[in-house]
Scaffold this motif. Structure first.
Motif, PDB file in Angstrom:
ATOM      1  N   LEU A 116      55.102  24.497  34.776  1.00  0.00           N
ATOM      2  CA  LEU A 116      53.869  23.833  34.856  1.00  0.00           C
ATOM      3  C   LEU A 116      52.840  24.306  36.066  1.00  0.00           C
ATOM      4  CD1 LEU A 116      55.038  20.237  34.730  1.00  0.00           C
ATOM      5  CD2 LEU A 116      54.588  21.892  32.739  1.00  0.00           C
ATOM      6  N   PRO A 117      51.828  24.708  35.616  1.00  0.00           N
ATOM      7  CA  PRO A 117      50.883  25.190  36.513  1.00  0.00           C
ATOM      8  C   PRO A 117      50.235  23.979  37.373  1.00  0.00           C
ATOM      9  CG  PRO A 117      50.120  25.997  34.327  1.00  0.00           C
ATOM     10  CD  PRO A 117      51.343  25.177  34.050  1.00  0.00           C
ATOM     11  N   ALA A 118      49.972  24.215  38.742  1.00  0.00           N
ATOM     12  CA  ALA A 118      49.669  23.303  39.624  1.00  0.00           C
ATOM     13  C   ALA A 118      48.248  23.462  40.245  1.00  0.00           C
ATOM     14  CB  ALA A 118      50.928  23.160  41.032  1.00  0.00           C
ATOM     15  N   SER A 192      46.832  31.914  44.001  1.00  0.00           N
ATOM     16  CA  SER A 192      46.207  30.718  43.454  1.00  0.00           C
ATOM     17  C   SER A 192      46.845  30.180  42.026  1.00  0.00           C
ATOM     18  CB  SER A 192      44.682  30.580  43.116  1.00  0.00           C
ATOM     19  OG  SER A 192      44.427  31.555  42.553  1.00  0.00           O
ATOM     20  N   ASP A 193      47.775  31.001  41.492  1.00  0.00           N
ATOM     21  CA  ASP A 193      48.446  30.617  40.133  1.00  0.00           C
ATOM     22  C   ASP A 193      49.701  30.211  40.702  1.00  0.00           C
ATOM     23  OD1 ASP A 193      49.583  30.324  37.859  1.00  0.00           O
ATOM     24  OD2 ASP A 193      48.823  32.385  36.900  1.00  0.00           O
ATOM     25  N   VAL A 194      50.198  29.101  41.081  1.00  0.00           N
ATOM     26  CA  VAL A 194      51.477  28.614  41.421  1.00  0.00           C
ATOM     27  C   VAL A 194      51.768  27.514  40.300  1.00  0.00           C
ATOM     28  CG1 VAL A 194      52.633  27.761  43.374  1.00  0.00           C
ATOM     29  CG2 VAL A 194      50.738  29.083  43.629  1.00  0.00           C
ATOM     30  N   ARG A 195      53.283  27.556  40.015  1.00  0.00           N
ATOM     31  CA  ARG A 195      53.677  26.723  39.021  1.00  0.00           C
ATOM     32  C   ARG A 195      54.941  25.915  39.459  1.00  0.00           C
ATOM     33  NH1 ARG A 195      52.573  31.059  33.649  1.00  0.00           N
ATOM     34  NH2 ARG A 195      50.653  31.987  34.615  1.00  0.00           N
ATOM     35  N   MET A 225      61.160  23.683  43.800  1.00  0.00           N
ATOM     36  CA  MET A 225      61.054  24.898  43.513  1.00  0.00           C
ATOM     37  C   MET A 225      59.815  25.225  42.783  1.00  0.00           C
ATOM     38  SD  MET A 225      64.809  26.588  42.859  1.00  0.00           S
ATOM     39  CE  MET A 225      65.929  26.303  44.131  1.00  0.00           C
ATOM     40  N   PHE A 226      58.824  26.448  43.250  1.00  0.00           N
ATOM     41  CA  PHE A 226      57.919  26.630  42.311  1.00  0.00           C
ATOM     42  C   PHE A 226      57.694  28.209  42.119  1.00  0.00           C
ATOM     43  CE2 PHE A 226      56.667  22.799  44.558  1.00  0.00           C
ATOM     44  CZ  PHE A 226      55.600  22.107  43.635  1.00  0.00           C
ATOM     45  N   ARG A 227      56.933  28.858  41.564  1.00  0.00           N
ATOM     46  CA  ARG A 227      56.688  30.239  41.129  1.00  0.00           C
ATOM     47  C   ARG A 227      55.536  30.590  41.411  1.00  0.00           C
ATOM     48  NH1 ARG A 227      60.672  32.834  38.982  1.00  0.00           N
ATOM     49  NH2 ARG A 227      61.541  31.251  37.819  1.00  0.00           N
ATOM     50  N   VAL A 228      55.213  31.923  42.138  1.00  0.00           N
ATOM     51  CA  VAL A 228      53.976  32.455  42.225  1.00  0.00           C
ATOM     52  C   VAL A 228      53.761  33.460  41.186  1.00  0.00           C
ATOM     53  CG1 VAL A 228      52.604  33.694  43.872  1.00  0.00           C
ATOM     54  CG2 VAL A 228      54.236  32.228  44.801  1.00  0.00           C
ATOM     55  N   TYR A 229      52.416  33.493  40.632  1.00  0.00           N
ATOM     56  CA  TYR A 229      52.139  34.319  39.536  1.00  0.00           C
ATOM     57  C   TYR A 229      50.995  35.242  39.995  1.00  0.00           C
ATOM     58  CZ  TYR A 229      55.329  32.240  35.797  1.00  0.00           C
ATOM     59  OH  TYR A 229      56.079  32.009  35.065  1.00  0.00           O
ATOM     60  N   ALA A 230      50.900  36.471  39.304  1.00  0.00           N
ATOM     61  CA  ALA A 230      50.034  37.590  39.632  1.00  0.00           C
ATOM     62  C   ALA A 230      49.518  38.052  38.505  1.00  0.00           C
ATOM     63  CB  ALA A 230      50.541  38.500  40.683  1.00  0.00           C
ATOM     64  N   ALA A 237      45.364  36.473  41.377  1.00  0.00           N
ATOM     65  CA  ALA A 237      44.597  35.992  40.192  1.00  0.00           C
ATOM     66  C   ALA A 237      44.411  34.464  39.966  1.00  0.00           C
ATOM     67  CB  ALA A 237      44.783  36.855  38.963  1.00  0.00           C
ATOM     68  N   GLU A 238      43.369  34.016  39.199  1.00  0.00           N
ATOM     69  CA  GLU A 238      43.337  32.662  39.027  1.00  0.00           C
ATOM     70  C   GLU A 238      44.387  32.439  37.794  1.00  0.00           C
ATOM     71  OE1 GLU A 238      41.863  30.412  40.657  1.00  0.00           O
ATOM     72  OE2 GLU A 238      40.365  31.728  41.750  1.00  0.00           O
ATOM     73  N   TYR A 239      44.833  31.149  37.395  1.00  0.00           N
ATOM     74  CA  TYR A 239      45.545  30.994  36.510  1.00  0.00           C
ATOM     75  C   TYR A 239      45.390  31.480  35.020  1.00  0.00           C
ATOM     76  CZ  TYR A 239      48.157  28.626  32.685  1.00  0.00           C
ATOM     77  OH  TYR A 239      48.739  28.553  31.519  1.00  0.00           O
TER      78      TYR A 239
END
Length: 710
Positions: A116-118, A192-195, A225-230, A237-239
């Motif tokens: 889930l995007p936060a 900034s895209d962290v889920r 737990m979260f995950r970083v996206y790029a 990058a923004e979501y």
């Protein structure tokens, strides 16, 4: 002879505050010079460059700032982040609803597509640290006034930060150390895209809640737990649905070997704030003003919140994060005051000041350089007393009324949108975030209580003009005034505010009762701040001189700067302790304690049915101790404070053995004075974390992406 004896006692007491291997929040670039010998002697198997390097991957590349006030660590090469449950709590609450109550029931994504995007959550990596003190020494002179000095620091800080920043995601900041005697540049990369990947239910992640907060023995599975996206190139990058899991330069290996008493431990993270160089007069202010007002006012507000939260699930979810944030600092203040008094920290600080004064007076040069420092601090703290008390009360009470805050926050946004004839949709969107977690009926109750406590406890000299309106227009009735405010304010609820936005006018805002209340309060606060400013300048100058003098006095000993939410390292050992006479606390807890504390009639100590089933079956998998028990938490004597929440606690090889989440009740004065015999860090054992992920949540796919040492 009497004078000599007093001086010797002072020096002995002062000496008792000198640094130990388990005390200190050390800057990473300096550990080779200041700490490596002691760390190796304690058992460290790594080099300084293994810990901090700008030329190759090192442990610092696996440690992140989580959000705006916590720490996290990378635990896989697919961007998986481990932090505390209470650090992820705000995002978990934001994503929750009555229909999807992730706070109460937890959440686990069984694939990356379910994560889930936060919104608004960031994960920040430290790129490098640079000592820029020489640059500041070129522009700062002893003849400068404090105003001139502050201006010069601000201008040069901006210049250096701007030069080191690049684009939207590379941010830099200059941070003063040792009260402005040194300066360091920190360069960060912000994602900034962290889920949200997974969180246990509150009955695990918040087990014990307020009752157990800051206490040992502890049985809280405080992790999430979260995950970083790029983007596809690995850049922030923004979501976007097209983003991919970020591959960090470094992720931590997880050790399932467990901990034993005396084992080397190391924590890296971002401790928020300590005041280890605080003087006796500042401690008097903490005990006499800061903590008492915070304890009283937050206690009143929290009681009102909790009553409505327990009666309504919607309100419970709306106010869960607000309550948790407020109560954490509230109980911290209670414990801090208790510790300061019990451990006689004020007396120790007085002895330290006496020893310092004696040292200064041995040399005319020292008198000229440092002689006025303590006097400036004393004059500043005692001179600002009444103003500071009123400011503290405003901040904790009437300024914290939510509708007043909304009026202050969104009125200027709306006025600018009206005058520019654009961006009204942005105002509506911003306000929607506020109203999502706002309850008008509850805020009315809080408002009455806050206006009353301010009126009762603060001298009329410091009343905002709104109190004159209460007296003249409402015959002194705070309740009547509050009812009129909420009945007539466009900020009182989302429906009214959206109706206003459909037909906006500047006059409607400027005549709004909540807006007028916010203006009245801010005007009073501004006036008080102006009165405090001269004292603050004296305090700043005095603190800078005093700390410079202490560093000079003990120039042959290593000293660490106070915590200021920059990355630090602390080291120590797994260790038990004696909290009081004839009382002993072991260094670890197990699931036996969870079952001993279980109380189905108390929401703080409810145990999930599945967890009980696993316990009864002893189905602990590979995560059990050698004696067959399931570990939950353990103690070490590492030096931490707020901001270290979520920090990795590592063994001598730099392997992850747990996540730090708390300090202990007996040493709550530790932000001001480290107490070696009592001060402990409480960490959730990584084996309990993985047990919950694997056996309780059934999310073994997450275990499979980790690097595990057995």
């Amino acid at each position: 002879m009497k004078k000599i004896s007093i001086l010797l006692v002072g020096l002995l007491l002062f000496g008792s505050t000198t640094l130990r291997a388990d005390e200190g929040m050390w800057l990473l670039p300096l550990i080779e010079k200041l700490n490596m010998k002691d760390m190796k002697k304690a058992g460290l198997k790594l080099s300084a460059e293994d810990i901090y390097s700008i030329n190759k991957s090192s442990l610092k590349d696996a440690i992140v700032i989580f959000g705006r006030g916590c720490t996290g660590e990378m635990i896989s090469d697919q961007g998986l982040v481990l932090t505390n449950h209470h650090c992820g709590y705000g995002s978990i609450q934001q994503l929750s609803s009555v229909e999807h109550d992730y706070l109460k029931y937890g959440f686990w994504a069984m694939s990356k597509g379910e994560e889930l995007p936060a919104p608004g959550l960031t994960v920040t990596f430290l790129e490098r640290i640079q000592d820029v003190t020489p640059e500041f020494n070129k522009v700062l002179t002893p003849s400068m006034s404090e105003t001139e000095r502050a201006k010069a620091i601000a201008e040069l800080s901006k210049k250096l930060s701007d030069q080191a920043s690049s684009g939207k995601f590379i941010k830099a900041q200059v941070t003063p150390m040792y009260a402005g005697n040194q300066f360091y540049l920190f360069v960060y990369k912000v994602f900034s895209d962290v889920r949200l990947v997974g969180t246990p239910p509150e009955s695990i992640g918040k087990f014990g809640a307020d009752t157990d907060n800051w206490m040992w023995p502890r049985h809280t599975g405080d992790f999430s737990m979260f995950r970083v996206y790029a983007d596809k190139d690995g850049n922030p990058a923004e979501y976007s649905a097209n983003n991919v899991p970020f591959k960090p330069k470094k992720h931590l290996t997880i050790s399932l070997k467990g901990v034993n008493k005396g084992d080397y431990t190391m924590i890296m993270g971002n401790p928020g704030r300590t005041n280890r160089y605080m003087t006796s007069w500042e401690i008097e202010e903490v005990l006499g003003i800061s903590n008492p007002s915070r304890i009283k006012i937050r206690g009143i507000r929290q009681d009102i919140w909790m009553k409505d939260m327990q009666a309504n699930d919607t309100v419970r979810i709306q106010y869960a994060s607000k309550y948790a944030g407020s109560s954490n600092y509230w109980k911290n203040s209670i414990g801090m005051s208790r510790g300061l008094k019990r451990l006689k920290v004020h007396d120790k600080k007085e002895a330290q000041e006496a020893a310092f004064t004696a040292w200064v007076n041995q040399s005319p040069e020292r008198v000229a350089t440092y002689g006025s420092a303590l006097g400036l601090i004393k004059e500043a703290v005692q001179g600002r007393k009444d103003y500071y008390n009123a400011i503290q009360y405003i901040a904790e009470s009437i300024r914290g009324i939510e509708v007043v805050g909304a009026a202050a926050r969104y009125s200027n946004m709306a006025i600018q949108a009206i005058e520019s004839k654009k961006d009204m949709d942005k105002v509506k969107e911003a306000a929607a975030e506020f109203y999502k977690d706002y309850n008008e009926a509850l805020d009315r109750k809080v408002a009455v209580a806050m206006f009353e406590v301010y009126k009762k406890d603060v001298a009329p000299t410091y009343y905002p003009s709104v109190y004159t309106d209460i007296q003249n227009k409402f015959n002194g009735s705070i309740e009547a005034y509050v009812n009129d405010l909420y009945n007539n304010s466009i900020f009182a609820n989302q429906k009214k505010f959206n109706a206003f936005l459909a037909n906006p006018s500047v006059d409607a805002i400027k005549n709004d009762p909540a807006y007028l209340a916010s203006q009245s309060i801010n005007t009073t606060l501004k006036g008080l701040s102006e009165k405090v400013t001269p004292f603050m300048e004296k305090l700043t100058k005095g603190q800078r001189g005093y700390i410079a003098g202490l560093l000079d006095m003990e120039k042959d000993k290593p000293h660490y700067p106070d915590a200021n939410f920059t990355m630090r390292l602390t080291y120590g050992n797994v260790l038990d302790y004696y909290p009081a006479d004839a009382v002993y606390y072991n260094f670890y807890t197990t699931m036996d304690g969870i079952m001993e504390k279980e109380d189905p009639n108390n929401w703080e100590f409810v145990v999930p049915a599945k967890l009980k089933e696993l316990y009864m079956a002893k189905d602990f998998g590979q995560y059990a101790m050698k004696n067959g028990k399931m570990p939950v938490a353990f103690l070490s004597n590492n030096d931490i404070t707020g901001g270290n929440s979520g920090s990795p606690i590592m063994n001598a090889k730099g392997e992850l053995i747990g996540a730090a989440f708390d300090g202990n009740w007996e040493a709550m004065s530790g932000d001001i004075a480290f107490e070696p015999a009592l001060q402990r860090t409480i960490s959730v054992d990584i084996r309990y974390v993985l047990f919950i992920v694997d056996k309780f949540a059934g999310a073994k796919h997450l275990i499979d992406e980790m690097t595990i040492a057995k």
